[in-house]
Design an enzyme around this catalytic site. Structure first.
Site, short mmCIF file in Angstrom:
data_model
loop_
_atom_site.label_atom_id
_atom_site.label_comp_id
_atom_site.label_asym_id
_atom_site.label_seq_id
_atom_site.Cartn_x
_atom_site.Cartn_y
_atom_site.Cartn_z
CG HIS A 246 -28.30 -3.30 36.37
ND1 HIS A 246 -27.87 -3.18 37.67
CD2 HIS A 246 -29.56 -2.80 36.34
CE1 HIS A 246 -28.85 -2.65 38.40
NE2 HIS A 246 -29.88 -2.41 37.61
CG HIS A 345 -29.79 -4.44 32.60
ND1 HIS A 345 -30.45 -5.43 33.27
CD2 HIS A 345 -30.54 -3.32 32.73
CE1 HIS A 345 -31.57 -4.94 33.80
NE2 HIS A 345 -31.65 -3.66 33.47
NE ARG A 380 -33.26 0.39 29.60
CZ ARG A 380 -33.51 0.07 30.87
NH1 ARG A 380 -34.32 0.83 31.61
NH2 ARG A 380 -32.97 -1.00 31.41
C1 SIN Z 1 -33.41 -2.14 38.12
O1 SIN Z 1 -34.37 -2.35 38.85
O2 SIN Z 1 -32.33 -1.77 38.54
C2 SIN Z 1 -33.57 -2.39 36.66
C3 SIN Z 1 -34.58 -1.52 36.08
C4 SIN Z 1 -34.19 -1.11 34.70
O3 SIN Z 1 -33.40 -1.79 34.05
O4 SIN Z 1 -34.64 -0.04 34.26
#
Ligand code: SIN
Length: 552
Positions: A246, A345, A380
């Site tokens: 992330h 993440h 994803r």
């Molecule tokens: C986010 O809110 O950035 C994470 C959501 C996700 O991992 O899909």
């Protein structure tokens, strides 16, 4: 070895279904199966509420109305983010059935945020061509989903086994019959040894493996337990080289790293480098943004960059949980740029399933992050994870209720069951030769330190950008740690064994994929190679590249 049945005690009657894990995939399956009249047990190593689901911020991507959006667009966005490795049939299922599952969740008591006109408030996130992410409590969606499901599970499950640590799958006669597990001390009067928890069907819903890395948004529970059990049992897994990082985890010592939801960028927050310059499209898919950040950090010799949310109006009202976290560490998003760096993440791959959530082993099902249903491909799409858990959790439940027992050659299992493969040889043995419960070789060691050492080795060697040398160094470190690991006697030693087994597979497969695609970026192979539009599978201890290319 003793047996456990419903109610958490031994031999109180068999379970029809044992669900291992208590996130959105596990609990939505458990609920549906129990409502359908089956005796369902939910086994989890912590408490029901302790799952990665409750940490999910952004929301649920689902087309719940709105002229400018369609499930075809959601499908196209998911395929684009997945960088050529999504299974189109699985994505079609996801986008078409998602809206119904969201409405069911609302009927079960989950409360989503509403806009001023009385319709759902919708956010846009990276890789989405429309605002279609519904959310709860601003950016506390997972917590709300989990709250609704935990309450319903307590009312419907025949057995809730909290504090039980699953060691391995029980495989007899080519079929899964439950798990071997460690009961919480003193709970069953059966002593400290492993206990068999038997069921006609077993559902793996154990979540991901972010704890492989030193810097992660995942909670301490995310240790790849289900994936490791599947690998040890020889059940095929795929796409595990695609650990998604992330981009906007807060750069702060707290672990897991506090997440600055992608929804902030959807609302206009800007990424800035060390010189204060913008350098990437903030709404590009996550792999693109994380890679651009890694490269900019390397060029500028810094360990973090900045998220500038100073232009966002009503930050506190729209993102109350994030605002509270920032306030607690002395940051004011109205005036401060927020320090950020990528963090592990989400594992896009996992245990391969057909379109109903059946794995290649009869009696074993998988859903959620532990599974590879084919919806995520190489990366994803934001906010598709809670959705996948709901959709495929429901599908496997309906299949079990309808009497299904084994896999069909559909979805990602099609190429595996129907086609050929190029065998690349065995994975390196780590604990697979000496499964947990049987004891690992070597002298007892400091398990917590070994876990940290593994996390550091994975972060250095198999992070946002990797190459053959870095992967080999991480593999050597993991092999050394495996040799010195203590026997599996409890949750800590069991988790370490699982992390070691999963790291072994991830590193081996990442070494095989000599290209850059989605979340797998190789500095020594920077191009995406069309010949690599294939899945790499680990099955029965061997690595194989499937002959059948993934359909465009
Ligand atoms: C986010 O809110 O950035 C994470 C959501 C996700 O991992 O899909």
């Amino acid at each position: 070895m003793t047996s456990a049945g419903a109610g958490g005690g031994p031999r109180q009657g068999g379970l029809d279904v044992l669900v291992v894990g208590s996130g959105v995939a596990g609990l939505s399956s458990a609920l549906r199966l129990a409502t359908g009249g089956l005796r369902v047990g939910v086994l989890t190593k912590g408490e029901l509420v302790q799952s990665a689901t409750r940490w999910a911020q952004g929301g649920v991507a689902a087309v719940l109305g709105g002229d400018e959006d369609s499930t075809d667009l959601h499908l196209a966005d998911t395929l684009a983010a997945g960088a050529g490795l999504c299974d189109v049939a699985a994505v079609r299922v996801l986008v078409d059935e998602g809206p119904l599952r969201v409405r069911e969740l609302i009927a079960q008591g989950a409360r989503f945020d509403m806009g001023p006109g009385g319709d759902f408030a919708r956010a846009r996130e990276g890789g989405h061509s429309a605002a279609r992410v519904v959310h709860a409590g601003g950016a506390a969606t997972g917590a709300e989903v989990e709250r609704a499901l935990v309450a319903a599970t307590h009312q419907t499950a025949a057995a809730v086994l909290e504090g039980w640590f699953a060691l391995d799958l029980l495989v007899e006669g080519g079929r899964c019959h439950g798990v071997r597990a460690l009961a919480p001390a003193g709970s069953t009067g059966e002593g400290a040894g492993p206990v068999e928890v038997r069921a006609t069907h077993t559902v793996l819903a154990t979540g991901g493996a972010g704890q492989l890395y030193a810097v992660t948004t995942n909670p301490p529970e995310s240790t790849g337990d289900g994936l490791a059990m599947a690998v040890r049992a020889g059940v095929p897994v795929a796409d595990v080289e695609f650990m998604q990082f992330h981009p906007t985890a807060l750069h702060h010592p707290a672990m897991p790293r506090p997440l600055l939801s992608e929804a902030l960028r959807g609302h206009g927050a800007i990424l800035r480098d060390a010189a204060g310059e913008r350098f990437v499209d903030e709404l590009a898919p996550r792999d693109v943004v994380s890679r651009a950040m890694a490269s900019r950090m390397r060029e500028q010799g810094v360990d973090h960059l900045w998220l500038d949310a100073t232009g966002l109006e009503a930050f506190g009202a729209r993102f109350p949980t994030i605002a509270a976290e920032l306030e607690a560490i002395g940051l004011d998003p109205a005036s401060d740029w927020l320090p950020i760096a990528p963090a592990a993440h989400y594992l896009s791959g996992g245990v391969m399933t057909d379109l109903q959530g059946a794995t290649a082993l009869p009696g074993l099902w998988a859903a959620g992050e532990v599974a590879c249903s084919g919806v995520h491909g190489a990366n994803r799409l934001a906010s598709n994870s809670l959705l996948e858990g709901m959709v495929f959790g429901a599908r496997l439940s309906e299949a079990i209720l309808a009497g299904a027992d084994g896999p069909r050659p559909l979805g990602v299992l099609h190429a595996l069951l129907a086609g050929g493969s190029d065998d690349r040889g065995p994975t390196l043995p780590v604990s697979a030769a000496e499964p947990p419960g049987g004891g690992l070789a070597g002298a007892p060691a400091d398990t917590a330190k070994a876990r940290e050492d593994l996390q550091r080795a994975m972060t250095d060697g198999a992070g946002v950008v990797r190459d053959a040398g870095s992967l080999a160094s991480a593999a050597a470190a993991a092999a050394r740690l495996a040799t010195g690991a203590a026997p599996v006697v409890d949750r800590a030693t069991g988790e370490l064994a699982n992390l070691l087994d999963v790291s072994n597979v991830v590193l081996r497969v990442a070494g095989e994929r000599t290209e850059t695609r989605g979340a797998h970026a190789r500095s020594d192979y920077p191009a995406t190679d069309p010949a690599w539009r294939r899945r790499i599978v680990v099955s029965a201890g061997r690595v194989a590249v499937l002959d059948e290319p993934v359909a465009p």
